[in-house]
Design a protein around this motif. Structure first.
Motif, PDB file in Angstrom:
ATOM      1  N   LEU A   1     -18.609  15.563 -20.554  1.00  0.00           N
ATOM      2  CA  LEU A   1     -17.770  14.590 -20.092  1.00  0.00           C
ATOM      3  C   LEU A   1     -17.762  13.860 -18.751  1.00  0.00           C
ATOM      4  CD1 LEU A   1     -16.152  18.306 -19.189  1.00  0.00           C
ATOM      5  CD2 LEU A   1     -15.488  16.956 -20.690  1.00  0.00           C
ATOM      6  N   ALA A   2     -18.805  13.377 -18.226  1.00  0.00           N
ATOM      7  CA  ALA A   2     -18.944  12.233 -17.886  1.00  0.00           C
ATOM      8  C   ALA A   2     -19.123  11.239 -18.502  1.00  0.00           C
ATOM      9  CB  ALA A   2     -19.852  12.385 -16.146  1.00  0.00           C
ATOM     10  N   ILE A   3     -19.798  11.554 -19.062  1.00  0.00           N
ATOM     11  CA  ILE A   3     -20.727  10.217 -20.516  1.00  0.00           C
ATOM     12  C   ILE A   3     -19.006  10.208 -21.594  1.00  0.00           C
ATOM     13  CG2 ILE A   3     -21.460   9.707 -22.238  1.00  0.00           C
ATOM     14  CD1 ILE A   3     -24.103  11.385 -20.967  1.00  0.00           C
ATOM     15  N   LYS A   4     -18.046  10.685 -21.685  1.00  0.00           N
ATOM     16  CA  LYS A   4     -17.251  10.559 -22.154  1.00  0.00           C
ATOM     17  C   LYS A   4     -16.413   9.316 -21.851  1.00  0.00           C
ATOM     18  CE  LYS A   4     -13.188  12.877 -25.020  1.00  0.00           C
ATOM     19  NZ  LYS A   4     -12.810  14.268 -25.395  1.00  0.00           N
ATOM     20  N   ASP A   5     -16.097   9.473 -20.716  1.00  0.00           N
ATOM     21  CA  ASP A   5     -15.107   8.866 -19.295  1.00  0.00           C
ATOM     22  C   ASP A   5     -15.541   7.421 -19.643  1.00  0.00           C
ATOM     23  OD1 ASP A   5     -13.140  10.536 -19.710  1.00  0.00           O
ATOM     24  OD2 ASP A   5     -13.313  10.748 -17.227  1.00  0.00           O
TER      25      ASP A   5
ATOM     26  N   LEU B   1     -16.704   2.106 -20.757  1.00  0.00           N
ATOM     27  CA  LEU B   1     -16.714   0.945 -22.006  1.00  0.00           C
ATOM     28  C   LEU B   1     -16.761  -0.047 -22.849  1.00  0.00           C
ATOM     29  CD1 LEU B   1     -21.140   1.617 -22.072  1.00  0.00           C
ATOM     30  CD2 LEU B   1     -19.612   0.707 -20.861  1.00  0.00           C
ATOM     31  N   SER B   2     -15.407   0.736 -23.136  1.00  0.00           N
ATOM     32  CA  SER B   2     -14.724  -0.044 -24.476  1.00  0.00           C
ATOM     33  C   SER B   2     -13.330  -0.809 -24.045  1.00  0.00           C
ATOM     34  CB  SER B   2     -14.274   1.022 -25.209  1.00  0.00           C
ATOM     35  OG  SER B   2     -12.616   1.967 -24.329  1.00  0.00           O
ATOM     36  N   ARG B   3     -13.204  -0.671 -22.724  1.00  0.00           N
ATOM     37  CA  ARG B   3     -12.075  -1.395 -22.554  1.00  0.00           C
ATOM     38  C   ARG B   3     -12.624  -2.049 -20.965  1.00  0.00           C
ATOM     39  NH1 ARG B   3      -8.305   3.595 -20.785  1.00  0.00           N
ATOM     40  NH2 ARG B   3      -7.696   3.928 -22.978  1.00  0.00           N
ATOM     41  N   LEU B   4     -14.192  -2.440 -21.355  1.00  0.00           N
ATOM     42  CA  LEU B   4     -14.382  -3.854 -19.921  1.00  0.00           C
ATOM     43  C   LEU B   4     -13.846  -5.367 -19.865  1.00  0.00           C
ATOM     44  CD1 LEU B   4     -18.527  -3.211 -19.703  1.00  0.00           C
ATOM     45  CD2 LEU B   4     -16.651  -2.487 -18.419  1.00  0.00           C
ATOM     46  N   PRO B   5     -13.655  -5.816 -19.178  1.00  0.00           N
ATOM     47  CA  PRO B   5     -13.038  -7.646 -19.723  1.00  0.00           C
ATOM     48  C   PRO B   5     -14.336  -8.098 -19.630  1.00  0.00           C
ATOM     49  CG  PRO B   5     -13.609  -6.978 -17.108  1.00  0.00           C
ATOM     50  CD  PRO B   5     -13.565  -5.073 -17.707  1.00  0.00           C
ATOM     51  N   GLU B   6     -13.865  -9.688 -20.928  1.00  0.00           N
ATOM     52  CA  GLU B   6     -14.285 -10.059 -22.004  1.00  0.00           C
ATOM     53  C   GLU B   6     -15.287 -10.800 -20.546  1.00  0.00           C
ATOM     54  OE1 GLU B   6     -14.562 -10.806 -24.387  1.00  0.00           O
ATOM     55  OE2 GLU B   6     -13.614  -9.114 -24.681  1.00  0.00           O
ATOM     56  N   GLN B   7     -15.284 -11.623 -19.048  1.00  0.00           N
ATOM     57  CA  GLN B   7     -16.043 -11.809 -18.000  1.00  0.00           C
ATOM     58  C   GLN B   7     -17.056 -10.805 -17.683  1.00  0.00           C
ATOM     59  OE1 GLN B   7     -12.844 -11.497 -17.658  1.00  0.00           O
ATOM     60  NE2 GLN B   7     -11.474 -13.771 -18.002  1.00  0.00           N
ATOM     61  N   ALA B   8     -18.178 -12.080 -17.283  1.00  0.00           N
ATOM     62  CA  ALA B   8     -19.660 -11.030 -17.249  1.00  0.00           C
ATOM     63  C   ALA B   8     -19.448 -10.647 -16.293  1.00  0.00           C
ATOM     64  CB  ALA B   8     -20.557 -12.282 -16.888  1.00  0.00           C
TER      65      ALA B   8
ATOM     66  N   ARG C   1     -19.661  -6.378 -14.289  1.00  0.00           N
ATOM     67  CA  ARG C   1     -20.375  -6.057 -13.048  1.00  0.00           C
ATOM     68  C   ARG C   1     -19.505  -5.328 -12.075  1.00  0.00           C
ATOM     69  NH1 ARG C   1     -25.343  -8.234 -12.139  1.00  0.00           N
ATOM     70  NH2 ARG C   1     -24.322 -10.167 -12.583  1.00  0.00           N
ATOM     71  N   LYS C   2     -18.397  -6.055 -12.113  1.00  0.00           N
ATOM     72  CA  LYS C   2     -18.055  -5.698 -10.633  1.00  0.00           C
ATOM     73  C   LYS C   2     -17.558  -3.983 -10.699  1.00  0.00           C
ATOM     74  CE  LYS C   2     -14.174  -6.606  -7.710  1.00  0.00           C
ATOM     75  NZ  LYS C   2     -13.004  -7.303  -7.456  1.00  0.00           N
ATOM     76  N   VAL C   3     -16.575  -4.484 -12.557  1.00  0.00           N
ATOM     77  CA  VAL C   3     -16.029  -2.829 -12.531  1.00  0.00           C
ATOM     78  C   VAL C   3     -17.040  -1.640 -12.822  1.00  0.00           C
ATOM     79  CG1 VAL C   3     -15.001  -1.073 -14.615  1.00  0.00           C
ATOM     80  CG2 VAL C   3     -14.294  -3.862 -14.503  1.00  0.00           C
ATOM     81  N   LEU C   4     -18.072  -2.239 -13.302  1.00  0.00           N
ATOM     82  CA  LEU C   4     -19.304  -0.855 -13.940  1.00  0.00           C
ATOM     83  C   LEU C   4     -19.565  -0.921 -11.959  1.00  0.00           C
ATOM     84  CD1 LEU C   4     -21.177  -2.549 -17.063  1.00  0.00           C
ATOM     85  CD2 LEU C   4     -19.699  -0.180 -16.588  1.00  0.00           C
TER      86      LEU C   4
END
Length: 394
Positions: free
Chosen positions: A20-24, A29-36, A40-43
């Motif tokens: 379930l954690a991997i599903k989330d 990952l499918s909604r990550l912003p474009e800027q590098a 990094r900050k989101v992850l």
């Protein structure tokens, strides 16, 4: 009652939370912003939160399992607790170590994301399961009724390294032992299905499929072989596990091909063994044989000096029931396998046991034709004696 079904239930609970954690994580990952830097900050912010949320889910399942098993053995009260998830900074450090491809401009975007996804999945899965294991260890150390705990392999496949660690068997559940086990969380690799199981009775539980004595024999054999190959070297656990993996391909090699003539374990039957053949195998006759220690048959391998006749006969049965099988020349069947750390070959001719001899192992010696005294086989290289030392059928 702690049995294989109960162990599989505990494994399934941890796996479900990790899945379930991997599903989330996939959604994230499918909604990550474009800027590098934004990626990094989101992850770095989101992955530790995922681990905490689903780690707690795994911990609750482990706590419920613990209490259910405990009630089967004792009626005393106990205030259980949830294990601690990996520290957020530890998770962030693991995330930093695997997200490099996202910032590699030489990689296509899809390839970079694919590589990062695979590594992040491993980080999340291992961290979530670690919280469940921490729950078992923490409660076992606090509970006066939980005398011991063990690392028990689960699932359909287990690697040689996990088997080596599981060979340590049931250890006393003290705060010190639990702390030591928790600190070695990295020994639970990605995809590892091993679970921590407590023992509430005075005797160590017998769990189908978990034989720490057998696993320890494999470990000792691998360690002894490495020490003899490289005098003065102190092999690491990783090196021992690597050698065991090569020596037992049918167990640890996913690409291993079943031999022609292999017989399913459920359909195996013991071949008759006459008194005449027993004398041949142990003491020898004009046709050969003579493998009991002290038989002094030149060119013959000998079982370890501490093996009794009962030990040898028991091993002959064990290899037929659990060893590797292969047809030879269309009219005979060979079995090969380990018994108490000794690699043994059993040949069946005309439906009866024909020949039995040890190939190598701790205490196994051979009277070579060019000498008059027995020498340990482990002193000789596979290049010099491939038919004796190598893990092959001749």
């Amino acid at each position: 009652m702690i049995d294989q079904t109960s162990v599989e239930a505990l494994r399934s609970q941890s796996n479900l939370a990790a899945q379930l954690a991997i599903k989330d994580l996939e959604l994230l990952l499918s909604r990550l912003p474009e800027q590098a830097e934004a990626k990094r900050k989101v992850l770095l912010e989101a992955v530790p939160l995922l681990v905490e949320e689903y780690g707690n889910m795994a911990a609750v399942g482990a706590e419920e399992w613990y209490l259910q098993m405990r009630r089967a053995y004792t009626t005393s009260s106990f205030s259980s607790v949830l294990g601690e998830p990996p520290a957020a900074e530890v998770v962030r450090s693991n995330v930093r170590a695997v997200i490099g491809p996202l910032f590699d401009t030489s990689l296509p975007a899809d390839d970079a994301l694919k590589r990062t996804r695979a590594k992040l999945n491993q980080v999340v899965e291992r961290s979530v399961k670690q919280t469940a294991r921490s729950t078992m260890l923490t409660n076992a150390a606090r509970d006066g009724q939980a005398l011991k705990f063990a690392r028990v392999p689960a699932g359909s496949e287990t690697c040689a390294f996990c088997h080596m660690l599981a060979s340590r068997g049931w250890v006393y559940a003290t705060k010190e032992s639990a702390s030591t086990a928790q600190k070695t969380g990295k020994s639970f690799h990605a995809g590892c299905d091993c679970v921590i199981v407590p023992s509430f009775g005075s005797d160590d539980p017998i769990i189908e499929g978990y034989d720490p004595d057998l696993l320890y024999q494999r470990y000792l054999f691998g360690e002894k072989e490495l020490r003899d190959r490289f005098p003065g070297k102190h092999p690491t656990d990783e090196e021992v596990a690597a050698l065991i993996r090569r020596l037992l391909p049918s167990i640890y090699d996913p690409t291993y091909q079943v031999n022609s003539g292999d017989i399913p374990f459920s359909k195996r039957q013991l071949a008759p063994l006459s008194d005449k053949k027993i004398r041949h195998i142990l003491h020898g006759d004009r046709k050969g044989g003579g493998h009991v220690y002290g038989a002094t048959k030149r060119g013959k391998t000998q079982f370890p000096p501490w093996w009794t006749e009962k030990d040898i006969l028991g091993a002959i049965e064990d290899i037929q029931l659990h060893g590797k099988a292969i047809l030879k020349d269309g009219d005979s069947l060979l079995y090969e396998g380990y018994s108490r750390g000794v690699l043994i070959r059993v040949r069946i001719r005309n439906g009866e046991v024909g020949t039995v001899f040890p190939i190598r192992g701790d205490g196994v010696e051979k009277y070579f034709p060019e000498g008059n005294s027995a020498e340990p086989l482990l002193k000789y290289s596979s290049t010099d004696y491939p038919d004796v030392y190598g893990h092959k059928f001749s």
